[in-house]
Design an enzyme around this catalytic site. Structure first.
Site, mmCIF file in Angstrom:
data_model
loop_
_atom_site.group_PDB
_atom_site.id
_atom_site.type_symbol
_atom_site.label_atom_id
_atom_site.label_comp_id
_atom_site.label_asym_id
_atom_site.label_seq_id
_atom_site.Cartn_x
_atom_site.Cartn_y
_atom_site.Cartn_z
ATOM 1 N N GLU A 5 -9.086 -6.787 4.247
ATOM 2 C CA GLU A 5 -8.334 -8.015 3.453
ATOM 3 C C GLU A 5 -7.945 -8.925 4.670
ATOM 4 O O GLU A 5 -7.887 -10.408 4.275
ATOM 5 C CB GLU A 5 -7.395 -7.254 2.810
ATOM 6 C CG GLU A 5 -8.129 -6.627 1.493
ATOM 7 C CD GLU A 5 -7.087 -5.697 0.709
ATOM 8 O OE1 GLU A 5 -5.885 -5.589 0.787
ATOM 9 O OE2 GLU A 5 -7.753 -4.909 0.031
ATOM 10 N N TYR B 79 0.900 -1.209 -0.225
ATOM 11 C CA TYR B 79 0.049 -0.130 0.014
ATOM 12 C C TYR B 79 0.857 1.315 -0.006
ATOM 13 O O TYR B 79 0.559 2.296 -0.717
ATOM 14 C CB TYR B 79 -0.876 -0.197 1.072
ATOM 15 C CG TYR B 79 -2.111 -0.731 0.677
ATOM 16 C CD1 TYR B 79 -3.161 -0.265 0.189
ATOM 17 C CD2 TYR B 79 -2.228 -2.211 1.032
ATOM 18 C CE1 TYR B 79 -4.346 -1.162 0.014
ATOM 19 C CE2 TYR B 79 -3.467 -2.845 0.502
ATOM 20 C CZ TYR B 79 -4.559 -2.406 -0.011
ATOM 21 O OH TYR B 79 -5.647 -3.062 -0.408
HETATM 22 C C1 HEM Z 1 -6.422 2.611 -1.385
HETATM 23 C C2 HEM Z 1 -5.842 1.925 -2.484
HETATM 24 C C3 HEM Z 1 -6.567 1.036 -3.317
HETATM 25 C C4 HEM Z 1 -7.648 1.396 -4.127
HETATM 26 C C5 HEM Z 1 -8.515 2.399 -3.880
HETATM 27 C C6 HEM Z 1 -7.705 0.290 -5.027
HETATM 28 C C7 HEM Z 1 -9.041 0.015 -6.003
HETATM 29 C C8 HEM Z 1 -9.199 -0.922 -6.772
HETATM 30 C C9 HEM Z 1 -10.234 -1.308 -7.651
HETATM 31 C C10 HEM Z 1 -11.521 -0.139 -7.726
HETATM 32 C C11 HEM Z 1 -9.958 -2.322 -8.294
HETATM 33 C C12 HEM Z 1 -11.140 -2.932 -9.107
HETATM 34 C C13 HEM Z 1 -11.830 -3.968 -8.447
HETATM 35 C C14 HEM Z 1 -12.814 -4.905 -9.294
HETATM 36 O O1 HEM Z 1 -12.688 -4.986 -10.576
HETATM 37 O O2 HEM Z 1 -14.096 -4.999 -9.119
HETATM 38 C C15 HEM Z 1 -8.687 -3.118 -7.821
HETATM 39 C C16 HEM Z 1 -8.373 -4.191 -8.288
HETATM 40 C C17 HEM Z 1 -7.015 -4.442 -8.006
HETATM 41 N N1 HEM Z 1 -5.906 -3.965 -7.198
HETATM 42 FE FE1 HEM Z 1 -6.398 -2.146 -6.151
HETATM 43 N N2 HEM Z 1 -6.710 -0.625 -5.025
HETATM 44 C C18 HEM Z 1 -5.709 0.023 -4.120
HETATM 45 C C19 HEM Z 1 -4.861 -0.503 -3.654
HETATM 46 C C20 HEM Z 1 -4.087 -1.481 -4.392
HETATM 47 C C21 HEM Z 1 -2.641 -1.974 -3.997
HETATM 48 C C22 HEM Z 1 -1.771 -1.471 -3.023
HETATM 49 C C23 HEM Z 1 -2.250 -2.977 -4.917
HETATM 50 C C24 HEM Z 1 -0.981 -3.829 -5.148
HETATM 51 C C25 HEM Z 1 -0.181 -3.622 -6.283
HETATM 52 C C26 HEM Z 1 -3.478 -2.928 -5.878
HETATM 53 C C27 HEM Z 1 -3.603 -4.071 -6.781
HETATM 54 C C28 HEM Z 1 -5.094 -4.551 -7.452
HETATM 55 C C29 HEM Z 1 -4.988 -5.587 -8.386
HETATM 56 C C30 HEM Z 1 -3.872 -6.718 -8.688
HETATM 57 C C31 HEM Z 1 -6.348 -5.569 -8.785
HETATM 58 C C32 HEM Z 1 -7.062 -6.610 -9.634
HETATM 59 C C33 HEM Z 1 -6.889 -6.167 -11.134
HETATM 60 C C34 HEM Z 1 -7.444 -7.245 -12.209
HETATM 61 O O3 HEM Z 1 -8.736 -7.414 -11.942
HETATM 62 O O4 HEM Z 1 -6.947 -7.491 -13.271
HETATM 63 N N3 HEM Z 1 -4.520 -2.316 -5.241
HETATM 64 N N4 HEM Z 1 -8.229 -2.076 -6.843
#
Ligand code: HEM
Length: 161
Positions: free
Chosen positions: A140, A98
């Site tokens: 998580e 994060y």
């Molecule tokens: C406060 C911080 C964060 C927010 C607001 C956020 C937001 C999101 C959102 C809106 C999605 C899409 C979910 C969906 O498809 O329904 C997502 C997916 C994802 N996020 Fe985050 N995220 C955060 C932090 C992180 C961090 C630190 C990582 C690490 C690298 C990360 C990696 C990912 C990955 C790998 C996905 C899945 C993408 C896929 O489906 O191909 N996120 N996140």
């Protein structure tokens, strides 16, 4: 909980985030992957299939915008937070990832918003990002613990351990 001043500043940035949010999150991913190419792991639905990241930059910018507009009534975001947290657990995101995302998000805000990204705005978003990341980390953690519990029960049934 974030300070009242931070709430006001973050809410005031909502219109500019609506306009420039996707540009900011695209820049954020560019900066992140330049430093940590391994952070691309997990994005199999996005960067792994679409060269430009598909809809992920849009999804993240929509989440950041929703947070900016709901920062003083986060209970309304519970369903969305839960869905995103499940996706994070599926892709094995860990708490230690994060801070880098936060650092690059703030840098991307500076790069895209330039003069509008005053020190005050950046300080408010630093506090707000930390609060949001703590919500995700806690949510998580609970999902990982449920998974561990279910796995322990399954293994016990097979007498594997
Ligand atoms: C406060 C911080 C964060 C927010 C607001 C956020 C937001 C999101 C959102 C809106 C999605 C899409 C979910 C969906 O498809 O329904 C997502 C997916 C994802 N996020 Fe985050 N995220 C955060 C932090 C992180 C961090 C630190 C990582 C690490 C690298 C990360 C990696 C990912 C990955 C790998 C996905 C899945 C993408 C896929 O489906 O191909 N996120 N996140």
């Amino acid at each position: 909980m974030v300070s009242q001043k931070t709430i006001e500043i973050v809410k005031a940035t909502a219109p500019i985030l609506k306009e420039k949010g996707e540009e900011i999150t695209r820049r954020m991913y560019q900066l992140t992957f330049a430093e940590r190419p391994d952070y691309k792991r997990g994005f199999e639905n996005t960067w792994m299939q679409h060269l430009d990241g598909g809809g992920q930059a849009h999804k993240l910018s929509a989440a950041v915008y929703a947070y900016a507009t709901h920062i003083d009534r986060l209970d309304e975001l519970a369903t969305a937070v839960n869905r995103i947290a499940h996706r994070h657990v599926e892709t094995r995101i860990l708490p230690e990832q994060y801070p880098l995302i936060g650092e690059k998000l703030l840098q991307a805000m500076k790069d895209v918003l330039q003069d509008a990204a005053t020190d005050e705005v950046i300080a408010a978003w630093a506090e707000a990002y930390e609060a949001l990341s703590n919500i995700f980390i806690q949510t998580e953690k609970a999902i990982y613990e449920q998974e561990d519990q279910a796995l322990t029960e399954r293994l016990a049934k097979t007498n594997a351990v």
